[in-house]
Design an enzyme around this catalytic site. Structure first.
Site, mmCIF file in Angstrom:
data_model
loop_
_atom_site.group_PDB
_atom_site.id
_atom_site.type_symbol
_atom_site.label_atom_id
_atom_site.label_comp_id
_atom_site.label_asym_id
_atom_site.label_seq_id
_atom_site.Cartn_x
_atom_site.Cartn_y
_atom_site.Cartn_z
ATOM 1 N N GLY A 141 0.816 -1.212 0.000
ATOM 2 C CA GLY A 141 0.000 0.000 0.000
ATOM 3 C C GLY A 141 0.848 1.259 0.000
ATOM 4 N N SER A 175 -2.265 -3.715 -5.701
ATOM 5 C CA SER A 175 -2.354 -5.032 -6.341
ATOM 6 C C SER A 175 -2.685 -6.099 -5.306
ATOM 7 C CB SER A 175 -1.019 -5.419 -6.986
ATOM 8 O OG SER A 175 -0.734 -4.592 -8.076
ATOM 9 N N GLU A 258 11.500 -4.480 -6.624
ATOM 10 C CA GLU A 258 10.445 -4.384 -7.643
ATOM 11 C C GLU A 258 11.015 -3.922 -8.985
ATOM 12 O OE1 GLU A 258 7.078 -2.139 -6.298
ATOM 13 O OE2 GLU A 258 5.878 -2.660 -8.057
HETATM 14 C C1 LIG Z 1 -0.427 -2.903 -12.867
HETATM 15 C C2 LIG Z 1 -0.135 -1.933 -11.770
HETATM 16 C C3 LIG Z 1 0.047 -2.418 -10.486
HETATM 17 C C4 LIG Z 1 0.285 -1.520 -9.441
HETATM 18 N N1 LIG Z 1 0.416 -2.017 -8.169
HETATM 19 C C5 LIG Z 1 0.599 -1.171 -7.141
HETATM 20 C C6 LIG Z 1 0.679 -1.681 -5.797
HETATM 21 O O1 LIG Z 1 0.568 -2.878 -5.564
HETATM 22 N N2 LIG Z 1 0.857 -0.805 -4.795
HETATM 23 C C7 LIG Z 1 0.971 0.542 -5.007
HETATM 24 O O2 LIG Z 1 1.172 1.276 -4.053
HETATM 25 N N3 LIG Z 1 0.902 1.072 -6.277
HETATM 26 C C8 LIG Z 1 0.719 0.232 -7.341
HETATM 27 N N4 LIG Z 1 0.605 0.735 -8.621
HETATM 28 C C9 LIG Z 1 0.599 2.183 -8.813
HETATM 29 C C10 LIG Z 1 1.867 2.736 -9.472
HETATM 30 O O3 LIG Z 1 2.968 2.663 -8.614
HETATM 31 C C11 LIG Z 1 1.548 4.197 -9.884
HETATM 32 O O4 LIG Z 1 0.528 4.124 -10.856
HETATM 33 C C12 LIG Z 1 2.759 4.906 -10.432
HETATM 34 O O5 LIG Z 1 3.688 5.168 -9.422
HETATM 35 C C13 LIG Z 1 2.352 6.240 -11.127
HETATM 36 O O6 LIG Z 1 1.582 7.017 -10.270
HETATM 37 P P1 LIG Z 1 0.178 7.638 -10.753
HETATM 38 O O7 LIG Z 1 -0.633 6.513 -11.334
HETATM 39 O O8 LIG Z 1 -0.386 8.388 -9.603
HETATM 40 O O9 LIG Z 1 0.528 8.620 -11.943
HETATM 41 P P2 LIG Z 1 1.034 10.121 -11.821
HETATM 42 O O10 LIG Z 1 2.087 10.214 -10.780
HETATM 43 O O11 LIG Z 1 -0.153 11.006 -11.684
HETATM 44 O O12 LIG Z 1 1.704 10.326 -13.231
HETATM 45 C C14 LIG Z 1 0.904 10.508 -14.420
HETATM 46 C C15 LIG Z 1 1.877 10.695 -15.590
HETATM 47 O O13 LIG Z 1 2.670 11.864 -15.377
HETATM 48 C C16 LIG Z 1 4.059 11.557 -15.429
HETATM 49 N N5 LIG Z 1 4.802 12.332 -14.431
HETATM 50 C C17 LIG Z 1 4.459 12.545 -13.143
HETATM 51 N N6 LIG Z 1 5.403 13.285 -12.530
HETATM 52 C C18 LIG Z 1 6.384 13.520 -13.436
HETATM 53 C C19 LIG Z 1 7.635 14.233 -13.406
HETATM 54 N N7 LIG Z 1 8.073 14.825 -12.286
HETATM 55 N N8 LIG Z 1 8.387 14.243 -14.528
HETATM 56 C C20 LIG Z 1 7.965 13.625 -15.666
HETATM 57 N N9 LIG Z 1 6.773 12.952 -15.760
HETATM 58 C C21 LIG Z 1 5.992 12.904 -14.661
HETATM 59 C C22 LIG Z 1 4.157 10.076 -15.103
HETATM 60 O O14 LIG Z 1 5.303 9.489 -15.675
HETATM 61 C C23 LIG Z 1 2.882 9.545 -15.731
HETATM 62 O O15 LIG Z 1 3.082 9.284 -17.104
HETATM 63 C C24 LIG Z 1 0.375 -0.130 -9.692
HETATM 64 C C25 LIG Z 1 0.216 0.345 -11.003
HETATM 65 C C26 LIG Z 1 -0.059 -0.549 -12.023
HETATM 66 C C27 LIG Z 1 -0.235 -0.007 -13.411
#
Ligand SMILES: Cc1cc2nc3c(=O)[nH]c(=O)nc-3n(C[C@H](O)[C@H](O)[C@H](O)COP(=O)(O)OP(=O)(O)OC[C@H]3O[C@@H](n4cnc5c(N)ncnc54)[C@H](O)[C@@H]3O)c2cc1C
Length: 389
Positions: A141, A175, A258
């Site tokens: 989480g 996940s 990871e």
């Molecule tokens: C299949 C899957 C499994 C997952 N499992 C888990 C889990 O078990 N536990 C958990 O905690 N999380 C999990 N996640 C979440 C994952 O870690 C996040 O989705 C990821 O860290 C991106 O965060 P966000 O989705 O909030 O996107 P955001 O942070 O909102 O980013 C959106 C877009 O903006 C870009 N961006 C953001 N900031 C910057 C910057 N400073 N410079 C350049 N580009 C930027 C990002 O690259 C992305 O393309 C999972 C995600 C997926 C897809």
């Protein structure tokens, strides 16, 4: 697979599986050839995640009882000794036998190394065997609706209370939460401005009062992901991983697995995915196949190096990031090639094997997000490896 240096033998001169990897692999494969029923079940294509988790849990129970899943974990915590290389060899052998993926046991390789290194000992000594044998599963989480890439801005609060903490907040994209008993939860114990200095990692029982898990169905039809709400959830004081306010170090330890060593485990299954498709029929586009194989070989090289570093206790640092990027490229190249060669994937054929290949293809589109997005990985390389401003 190379063998562990310094192999030892018993008084009769026989190599033993703990100190000689070749012997470990030979004996494991001899056991797998006997065809345990749980292995047969895990080799079948199973599009439903609920069923897949069940089948994999039963296989893990058998592997644990027979000893194989206990190699690579400390004897003091219910393992049989050995190193991560034993675990790597086990998952490699299972993939070669046609097991489709690790299902929830991905978290075994992502979370358990950190629990072993930094978790509360009395808890881990009970929890690790339950994890290894598939009796109790785990979720991670970290991400929140407003804190994904910028993890240090997370807001789920843990406030000290009599005998522990009261946790309030919301996690997303968690996940396997629907199937897990425990969650390794990153919480804020400092002020909001404390950023990464005010975080604490807690082990939370997902069966506690105040926890609500809501499944998120993905575009590929699976229900791996979930949203988890914590409403006044009590967590005992002895469930801290690492130090109070030291959660950032715990998160970095987990992300190193990871983004780094996890690539080894995942790429074993990608090789198998590719081999099965070659067996299945039309090899199709040779150029695409060659590219996919080259990408996989790059992951083999870097992740093998990562396993050896891990075994030697040397931190991976930004190298983990390179490995994650290579894994993403390989995952997409393998699935692009399969889509190119298999028209059934696109036209909606629904048998279980095709449904699984379609799931895999769609999943390969989002691999550039989990464990930190591709842009963020590139930023880490720019700053930490290349020293750019
Ligand atoms: C299949 C899957 C499994 C997952 N499992 C888990 C889990 O078990 N536990 C958990 O905690 N999380 C999990 N996640 C979440 C994952 O870690 C996040 O989705 C990821 O860290 C991106 O965060 P966000 O989705 O909030 O996107 P955001 O942070 O909102 O980013 C959106 C877009 O903006 C870009 N961006 C953001 N900031 C910057 C910057 N400073 N410079 C350049 N580009 C930027 C990002 O690259 C992305 O393309 C999972 C995600 C997926 C897809």
């Amino acid at each position: 697979m190379s063998s562990i240096e310094g192999g030892r033998s018993d008084p009769d001169g026989r190599a033993d599986p703990l100190h000689d990897l070749r012997t470990f692999v030979d004996e494991l494969e001899a056991w797998l050839v006997t065809g345990p029923a749980t292995l047969d079940a895990a080799r079948a294509p199973i599009p439903s995640f609920a069923e897949r988790v069940e089948v994999m849990s039963r296989l893990m129970a058998d592997l644990h009882d027979a000893g194989w899943a206990r190699y690579g974990w400390p004897e003091s915590l219910g393992g049989l000794g050995g190193t991560i290389v034993h675990r790597a060899a086990m998952w490699d052998a299972l993939a070669r036998r046609g097991v489709a993926g690790m299902a929830l046991f991905e978290h075994l390789e992502v979370l358990a190394p950190t629990l072993v290194a930094l978790g509360p000992r009395d808890f881990v000594v009970r929890a690790l065997p339950a994890f290894l044998s598939g009796r109790e599963l785990w979720a991670q989480g970290f991400s929140e609706p407003e804190a994904g890439s910028d993890l240090a801005s997370l807001r789920t609060r843990a406030v000290a209370a009599d005998g522990g903490f009261i946790v309030n907040g919301r996690k997303i994209w968690t996940s396997w939460a629907r199937y897990a008993t425990w969650c390794l939860l990153l919480t804020r114990t400092g002020t909001p401005e404390s950023r990464h200095r005010g975080l604490t990692a807690l082990i939370v029982d997902l069966r506690s009062r105040g926890v609500e898990v809501t499944t998120i169905v993905q575009a590929n039809g699976t229900d791996e992901l979930a949203e988890v709400v914590f409403d006044d959830v009590f967590v005992p004081a002895d469930r801290i991983v690492g130090q109070l306010d030291g959660g950032w170090a715990v998160a970095m330890h987990i992300l190193s697995s990871e983004r780094g060593t996890f690539a080894w485990f995942r790429h074993c299954f990608l090789y198998q995915h590719l081999r099965e498709h070659l067996d299945h029929g039309d090899a199709g586009n040779d150029f695409g196949l060659g590219g996919a194989l080259l990408d996989l070989v790059a992951v083999t090289a870097t992740s093998h190096d990562g396993l050896r570093s891990h075994e030697a206790g040397v931190p991976l640092g930004p190298r983990a990031t390179f490995t994650k990027l290579l894994l993403c490229a390989a995952e997409q190249a393998v699935n692009d090639w399969i889509l190119d060669a298999d028209a059934d994937l696109a036209v909606g054929v629904q048998d279980a094997a095709t449904a699984m290949r379609r799931q895999e293809y769609l999943f390969s589109r989002i691999v550039t997000v989990y464990g930190g997005s591709q842009q963020m990985q590139l930023e880490t390389i720019a700053k930490q490896a290349l020293g750019l401003p």
